[in-house]
Design a protein around this motif. Structure first.
Motif, short mmCIF file in Angstrom:
data_model
loop_
_atom_site.label_atom_id
_atom_site.label_comp_id
_atom_site.label_asym_id
_atom_site.label_seq_id
_atom_site.Cartn_x
_atom_site.Cartn_y
_atom_site.Cartn_z
N ASP A 13 4.33 2.48 9.97
CA ASP A 13 4.85 2.41 8.61
C ASP A 13 3.66 2.29 7.64
OD1 ASP A 13 4.07 -0.33 8.38
OD2 ASP A 13 6.01 -1.00 9.14
N VAL A 14 3.96 2.37 6.36
CA VAL A 14 2.91 2.39 5.34
C VAL A 14 2.07 1.11 5.39
CG1 VAL A 14 2.49 2.43 2.84
CG2 VAL A 14 4.13 4.00 3.85
N LYS A 15 2.70 -0.03 5.59
CA LYS A 15 1.94 -1.29 5.65
C LYS A 15 0.95 -1.26 6.80
CE LYS A 15 2.42 -6.25 5.96
NZ LYS A 15 3.00 -7.27 6.75
N GLN A 16 1.37 -0.80 7.97
CA GLN A 16 0.47 -0.70 9.12
C GLN A 16 -0.68 0.29 8.84
OE1 GLN A 16 3.75 0.39 11.75
NE2 GLN A 16 3.16 -1.30 13.12
N CYS A 17 -0.36 1.39 8.15
CA CYS A 17 -1.39 2.37 7.81
C CYS A 17 -2.46 1.74 6.93
CB CYS A 17 -0.77 3.58 7.11
SG CYS A 17 0.22 4.65 8.18
N TRP A 18 -2.04 0.98 5.91
CA TRP A 18 -3.02 0.34 5.02
C TRP A 18 -3.87 -0.68 5.78
CZ3 TRP A 18 -4.63 2.71 1.09
CH2 TRP A 18 -3.78 3.42 0.24
N GLU A 19 -3.25 -1.42 6.67
CA GLU A 19 -4.01 -2.40 7.47
C GLU A 19 -5.09 -1.70 8.29
OE1 GLU A 19 -1.09 -4.50 9.76
OE2 GLU A 19 -0.31 -5.57 8.01
N GLY A 49 -3.62 -0.22 -3.09
CA GLY A 49 -2.78 0.92 -2.71
C GLY A 49 -3.41 2.28 -2.96
#
Length: 155
Positions: A13-19, A49
């Motif tokens: 998901d997007v949160k995992q991608c940013w991490e 972001g």
């Protein structure tokens, strides 16, 4: 015939991608340069972001500031667990020009790896982001009959 299980691919998901993007600082910037694609290594920082990188005058700067969207890809691997990941961010690149915005990006401690003037700060604002994580396959499972034919041709 050995029927080994095909490793599962985990879509992130997007949160995992940013991490994951925060965990490394080097990626590849893909652009459309005139009549062909081009790829540049960049070192970057994640900022609210978005991705920010520095560059000097040249093809990279002039290409990213055109109307064509760009893509940034970064990846990594945990050698202990054998798990790899890849994240692709697509979006629009824009020059950071306002004094306060430039001062804010200086606080990111974004230092170029290559010597020379890198006084242009570029922000990539994502329109989409995808990522995946997967277990690296053992090299012996990569074998195909073509490998034997190639090896025989070299002997």
């Amino acid at each position: 015939m050995d029927k080994r299980a095909v490793p599962e691919i985990e879509n992130l998901d997007v949160k995992q991608c940013w991490e994951l993007l925060r965990s490394v600082s080097v990626g590849r910037l893909a652009v459309w340069a005139g009549d062909h694609p081009d790829i540049f290594p960049i070192n970057y920082k994640v900022d609210h972001g978005t991705l920010v990188f520095r560059t000097g005058e040249g093809t990279k700067l002039h290409t990213v500031l055109g109307a064509t969207p760009v893509a940034v890809e970064a990846d990594g691997v945990d050698t202990a667990s054998g798990v790899a990941w890849s994240v692709v961010l697509k979006g629009k690149a824009e020059s950071i020009k306002l004094t306060q915005d430039v001062l804010d990006t200086v606080g990111l401690l974004l230092f170029p790896w290559q010597a020379g003037r890198k006084d242009h700060f570029i922000r990539v604002v994502p329109t989409s982001m995808t990522g995946r994580r997967f277990k690296i396959t053992e090299p012996l499972t990569w074998w195909s009959p073509l490998d034997d034919a190639t090896r025989a041709g070299l002997e």
